[in-house]
Design an enzyme around this catalytic site. Structure first.
Site, PDB file in Angstrom:
ATOM      1  N   GLU A 105      -3.034   5.642   4.594  1.00  0.00           N
ATOM      2  CA  GLU A 105      -3.195   6.999   5.137  1.00  0.00           C
ATOM      3  C   GLU A 105      -4.485   7.107   5.956  1.00  0.00           C
ATOM      4  O   GLU A 105      -4.533   7.772   6.982  1.00  0.00           O
ATOM      5  CB  GLU A 105      -3.168   8.018   3.992  1.00  0.00           C
ATOM      6  CG  GLU A 105      -1.776   8.085   3.353  1.00  0.00           C
ATOM      7  CD  GLU A 105      -1.707   9.037   2.165  1.00  0.00           C
ATOM      8  OE1 GLU A 105      -2.440   8.798   1.193  1.00  0.00           O
ATOM      9  OE2 GLU A 105      -0.929  10.005   2.230  1.00  0.00           O
ATOM     10  N   GLU A 125       2.948   5.423  -3.994  1.00  0.00           N
ATOM     11  CA  GLU A 125       2.685   6.535  -4.916  1.00  0.00           C
ATOM     12  C   GLU A 125       3.876   6.908  -5.791  1.00  0.00           C
ATOM     13  O   GLU A 125       3.712   7.366  -6.922  1.00  0.00           O
ATOM     14  CB  GLU A 125       2.223   7.773  -4.125  1.00  0.00           C
ATOM     15  CG  GLU A 125       0.835   7.654  -3.516  1.00  0.00           C
ATOM     16  CD  GLU A 125       0.761   6.858  -2.220  1.00  0.00           C
ATOM     17  OE1 GLU A 125       1.794   6.276  -1.807  1.00  0.00           O
ATOM     18  OE2 GLU A 125      -0.312   6.820  -1.617  1.00  0.00           O
TER      19      GLU A 125
END
Ligand code: NAD
Length: 695
Positions: A105, A125
């Site tokens: 990210e 995640e």
């Protein structure tokens, strides 16, 4: 510093430096923000490269910050990414080895990304019951396309960088062997004056007929997700990248991320993740304890367990010699191993060459002289103290000094086994689970005299052979089987009182267990428990058992291997069919006991089976057999099919509330066979103090 700042001419180089994988913890984020600001303020700097020290670009969030307020302390990961994205000078991410989760990210917040081949790119995640919460669901589809992004976010699986070379994610994937930093600096210099700066957020997701694609994705993910809410939330947030403007999508992602953080499923998955890491740490055995090198191995006994154990060594590239007393037993064992490898090759999980290479690492012998030089020997002979004594005396006589002598015993006293040798410090239990080449769990049994280096070596070995090692003290059944005995006792009592095997299994499978107690016993062999109960009847006659399981065994119904057990089986099938004969036997047995059968609800079945595990687990914890409650959870999650979304028996009890669990146990303690429900003193204390089991 956890992010280093240097400069190469007009390019500032910021190196994330937070071993082992440059997790983006508070210190690293703070240092990275300061470094960006410094580069921005320095008039001689024209461009910035962000890279990672050591063996990763960045593995993402720092797991040490899990469940701590640090993760939300400024600068958060969001802030860091915004600072990077808003920087007036071009920022290039130079990616190698590992770029995952928050690391990816962060890279997506940069203006450019360059990479070496072989870097693992992932948004994992979902494996913790979450979704990428720092823009990953919005920025990834803009760079790799809706379908690729959706796949990566929903599966969490890594993709190697060269496979993504054709997407907009990477501006350049250099050839292998390139000096990444040098090439990234040259790349940054070349882009120094280009304006406007490209930003991922300004791109759009182009996917014709995305509505139909997303509908299909929802349907297939829903079918696969089972009890876990995160995969579908992943779909919805990725969908927002195409249905909402960027900022709105980002806000939606944030909201769904915070929602998932609170779900019991994610809490359980995060607990399991941390628990698995904690299990390999032993407080009085420091991480720098020297380990013994294990380059060769031996296994005694080529039966059910010995063969599987030998395969573990061969799979890890360790040469292994199997010793038997009879040539035909040896041939049979080696034949089974060969067949197992052939099946794996047939399924395409191994190439024919790999199968042969592994088989070539496995040798057989009838002669102890052939194993004397092995670094470790694992005994897997009959479960009989006399046989173990013969074997360990032989091993003591022939094995080279410093060899680790391990036993795979399920129930016998390891300290007695160690005492058969003159080197008890070298003796340890390695309790594999059947099938040993498949099951993840390895109970590492620490005897009174087991050397710390031997324990450290066993823990290192468990990683090498891809097992989850959990340390157990010496007691009958160790952690897993000692608890299982209480669980099975309740399952059998339930039959006497009014339940039938199929009902018990269905109730606990509905709770989430992979397999109920009766299907499991039929698979493992009902004779194993029968043998143990006979021993108990002599050693501990005060312990009450239902006779139903003995009656079953008296009919020769040992389970799948005899074609009949608690259930009926049809040749060539593993499907369990409820047996009218067994059900009638159970009803008759209740009558013989003078018990009036009653309708038993599924809730009671689940409570009695699971709380029996919890109560015994608390005793095991208090006695120091398990080092921590989370170790018990790992044993049950990896070895006994306990549902992951409930986090293991001890974690589950804490989430129900220990006072509630204790109250139920006290209720059962007042009923039939109440002595089985004597509350564990630790449970009573912790419930009274309003505490949990403490990790
Ligand atoms: P098994 O009967 O399938 O195999 C035992 C093998 O040991 C046989 O091939 C036998 O020929 C050989 N053997 C016996 N005496 C020997 C000796 N003196 N020297 C060399 N070889 C000898 O048994 P198993 O199920 O593989 O169990 C082996 C051990 O593993 C036992 O201690 C058992 O408690 C433990 N264990 C079994 C399981 C399971 O599910 N079967 C699971 C965990 C641990």
């Amino acid at each position: 510093m956890s992010a280093d700042y240097t400069s190469e001419g007009s390019v500032a180089v910021i190196t994330l430096n937070n071993p082992p994988v440059n997790g983006l913890g508070l210190e690293t984020r703070t240092a990275a923000v300061a470094a960006i600001r410094r580069a921005e303020a320095d008039a001689t700097i024209k461009a910035i490269v962000i890279t990672g020290a050591g063996k990763a670009f960045s593995g993402g969030a720092d797991i040490r910050e899990f469940n701590s307020p640090k993760a939300l302390t400024e600068p958060t990961l969001h802030t860091l990414i915004r600072v990077v994205e808003d920087c007036a000078k071009p920022v290039v991410a130079a990616i190698h080895s590992v770029c995952m989760g928050g690391g990816l990210e962060l890279a997506l917040g940069c203006n450019y990304r360059v990479a070496l081949p072989g870097a693992l790119i992932a948004l994992p995640e979902v494996k913790l019951g979450l979704l990428p919460g720092a823009g990953g669901t919005q920025r990834m589809p803009r760079m790799v396309g809706l379908d690729m992004a959706l796949n990566m976010v929903v599966s969490g699986a890594p993709v190697v960088s060269e496979k993504l070379a054709g997407t907009a994610l990477f501006d350049k994937v250099f050839p292998a062997g390139t000096d990444l930093l040098g090439a990234a600096v040259a790349f940054a210099e070349a882009k120094a004056d280009i304006r406007p700066l490209p930003k991922v957020r300004e791109r759009s997701v182009d996917y014709p007929d995305h509505a139909a694609f997303l509908e299909a994705a929802r349907a297939s993910v829903k079918a696969m997700a089972g009890p876990f809410p995160a995969p579908l939330e992943c779909v919805e947030t990725v969908a927002a990248s195409v249905t909402m403007p960027f900022e709105q999508g980002l806000a939606f992602e944030r909201e769904r991320f915070l929602h998932l953080m609170q779900t019991p499923e994610s809490k359980a998955q995060r607990h399991a993740f941390m628990a698995e890491r904690a299990a390999s740490k032993v407080p009085d055995v420091p991480g720098d304890t020297p380990v013994r090198s294990i380059a060769s191995a031996a296994v005694i006994g080529a039966g059910t367990m010995g063969g599987g154990i030998a395969m573990n060594f061969a799979n890890a590239g360790i040469a292994v010699t199997i010793l038997e007393t009879q040539q035909d037993a040896l041939d049979k064992g080696l034949g089974t191993i060969r067949k197992n490898y052939e099946n794996t090759v047939k399924k395409g999980k191994l190439s024919a060459d790999q199968g042969e290479q592994r088989m070539a690492l496995i040798k057989g012998t009838l002669d102890y002289a052939d194993i004397a030089q092995a670094d470790i020997v694992v005994e897997a002979v009959f479960e009989d103290m006399g046989v173990k004594e013969t074997v360990f005396k032989q091993l003591d006589a022939v094995m080279k000094p410093g060899a680790i002598l391990a036993s795979n015993t399920s129930t016998l006293d390891l300290d007695r086994i160690a005492a058969f040798t003159r080197r008890p410090q070298d003796v340890i239990g390695l309790h594999f689970f059947s099938p040993a080449n498949v099951m993840k769990l390895l109970e590492i049994v620490r005897g009174k005299q087991t050397g710390k280096d031997v324990l450290a070596s066993a823990l290192a070995l468990s990683k090498k052979i891809k097992k989850t090692g959990v340390v157990s003290g010496v007691c009958d059944g160790f952690i897993g089987n000692r608890m299982l005995e209480q669980y099975l006792r309740q399952a059998y009592f339930l039959l006497d009182e009014g339940a039938l095997p199929a009902q018990v299994d269905a109730a606990i499978e509905q709770f989430g267990f992979a397999m109920g107690p009766f299907r499991m016993s039929d698979l493992a062999g009902n004779d194993v428990g029968w043998y143990i109960r006979k021993r108990r009847a002599i050693e501990s006659p005060q312990i009450a058992y239902s006779k139903s399981a003995d009656l079953l065994c008296e009919q020769g119904r040992f389970g799948q291997k005899t074609g009949a057990g608690w259930y009926d089986y049809q040749a060539g099938e593993r499907k369990a069919y409820p047996s009218a004969l067994v059900d009638a036997m159970i009803v008759q047995h209740s009558q013989d006991l003078g018990l009036e059968r009653r309708a038993i609800g599924d809730a009671e079945i689940v409570e009695r089976l699971v709380y029996a595990l919890v109560n015994e687990g608390a005793k095991i914890l208090e006695e120091g057999i398990a080092m921590r409650a989370s170790d018990i959870d790992i044993v049950y999650l990896t070895g006994y099919g306990f549902p992951l979304h409930r986090g293991g028996p001890m974690f589950y009890a804490e989430s129900v509330g220990l006072p509630t669990v204790l109250e139920a146990i006290r209720g059962y303690a007042g009923g039939r066979h109440g002595e089985a429900w004597k509350p564990a003193p630790l449970l009573e204390r912790r419930a009274a103090e309003g505490k949990g089991f403490g990790g």
